[in-house]
Design a protein around this motif. Sequence first.
Motif, mmCIF file in Angstrom:
data_model
loop_
_atom_site.group_PDB
_atom_site.id
_atom_site.type_symbol
_atom_site.label_atom_id
_atom_site.label_comp_id
_atom_site.label_asym_id
_atom_site.label_seq_id
_atom_site.Cartn_x
_atom_site.Cartn_y
_atom_site.Cartn_z
ATOM 1 N N VAL A 198 15.869 -11.248 -54.375
ATOM 2 C CA VAL A 198 17.123 -11.640 -55.345
ATOM 3 C C VAL A 198 17.290 -12.744 -55.589
ATOM 4 C CG1 VAL A 198 17.637 -8.903 -53.993
ATOM 5 C CG2 VAL A 198 18.793 -10.934 -52.882
ATOM 6 N N PHE A 199 17.289 -13.913 -54.914
ATOM 7 C CA PHE A 199 18.671 -14.981 -55.712
ATOM 8 C C PHE A 199 17.131 -15.139 -56.634
ATOM 9 C CE2 PHE A 199 18.063 -15.272 -50.564
ATOM 10 C CZ PHE A 199 19.676 -15.157 -50.867
ATOM 11 N N PRO A 200 18.164 -16.265 -57.692
ATOM 12 C CA PRO A 200 17.468 -16.281 -59.154
ATOM 13 C C PRO A 200 16.616 -17.749 -59.070
ATOM 14 C CG PRO A 200 20.317 -16.703 -58.807
ATOM 15 C CD PRO A 200 19.406 -16.270 -57.612
ATOM 16 N N ASN A 201 17.277 -18.486 -57.983
ATOM 17 C CA ASN A 201 15.753 -19.917 -58.072
ATOM 18 C C ASN A 201 15.670 -19.334 -57.106
ATOM 19 O OD1 ASN A 201 17.080 -20.278 -60.635
ATOM 20 N ND2 ASN A 201 18.992 -21.435 -59.697
ATOM 21 N N GLN A 202 14.606 -20.256 -57.293
ATOM 22 C CA GLN A 202 13.910 -20.819 -55.053
ATOM 23 C C GLN A 202 14.185 -21.570 -54.413
ATOM 24 O OE1 GLN A 202 9.873 -22.000 -56.387
ATOM 25 N NE2 GLN A 202 9.031 -22.324 -54.040
ATOM 26 N N ILE A 203 14.659 -20.669 -52.850
ATOM 27 C CA ILE A 203 15.004 -21.915 -51.970
ATOM 28 C C ILE A 203 14.739 -23.372 -51.791
ATOM 29 C CG2 ILE A 203 16.357 -21.573 -49.914
ATOM 30 C CD1 ILE A 203 16.349 -18.367 -50.294
ATOM 31 N N VAL A 204 14.641 -23.775 -51.612
ATOM 32 C CA VAL A 204 13.980 -25.332 -51.641
ATOM 33 C C VAL A 204 13.989 -25.864 -50.058
ATOM 34 C CG1 VAL A 204 14.329 -28.012 -51.971
ATOM 35 C CG2 VAL A 204 15.212 -26.419 -53.692
ATOM 36 N N ALA A 205 15.218 -25.094 -49.343
ATOM 37 C CA ALA A 205 15.610 -25.234 -48.129
ATOM 38 C C ALA A 205 14.517 -24.086 -47.008
ATOM 39 C CB ALA A 205 16.172 -25.681 -47.031
ATOM 40 N N HIS A 206 14.037 -23.666 -45.844
ATOM 41 C CA HIS A 206 13.991 -22.737 -45.347
ATOM 42 C C HIS A 206 15.199 -21.504 -45.221
ATOM 43 C CE1 HIS A 206 12.501 -20.261 -42.110
ATOM 44 N NE2 HIS A 206 11.463 -20.782 -42.192
ATOM 45 N N PRO A 207 14.285 -20.269 -45.539
ATOM 46 C CA PRO A 207 15.399 -19.823 -46.431
ATOM 47 C C PRO A 207 16.542 -18.994 -45.419
ATOM 48 C CG PRO A 207 13.186 -18.699 -47.000
ATOM 49 C CD PRO A 207 13.164 -20.009 -45.824
ATOM 50 N N THR A 208 15.737 -19.140 -44.160
ATOM 51 C CA THR A 208 16.641 -17.823 -42.566
ATOM 52 C C THR A 208 17.748 -18.334 -43.300
ATOM 53 O OG1 THR A 208 14.569 -18.185 -41.280
ATOM 54 C CG2 THR A 208 16.465 -17.281 -40.376
ATOM 55 N N ALA A 209 18.407 -19.583 -42.926
ATOM 56 C CA ALA A 209 19.883 -19.601 -43.149
ATOM 57 C C ALA A 209 20.856 -18.866 -44.377
ATOM 58 C CB ALA A 209 20.917 -20.948 -42.635
ATOM 59 N N ILE A 210 20.172 -18.545 -45.326
ATOM 60 C CA ILE A 210 20.953 -18.355 -46.604
ATOM 61 C C ILE A 210 21.083 -17.030 -46.352
ATOM 62 C CG2 ILE A 210 20.334 -18.426 -48.630
ATOM 63 C CD1 ILE A 210 19.962 -21.151 -48.853
#
Length: 57
Positions: free
Chosen positions: A25-37
């Motif tokens: 659902v995030f509009p942009n690719q996550i640069v870091a590891h996505p776990t925390a987000i």
Amino acid sequence: MGSPSKGVIDPFLHVQNLSTCEAPVFPNQIVAHPTAIIIAMAKQLADLILERIAGLQ
């Protein structure tokens, strides 16, 4: 998430009548590891669900 008119998910993390919590659902690719987000998003969704339940009582 984008705007509700352009995305499939609204600001309350609903897809039609279903609450969802997933990385696509995030509009942009996550640069870091996505776990925390994703954990932060899950906590926000849990808070929204609890508020909805409290409003029904």
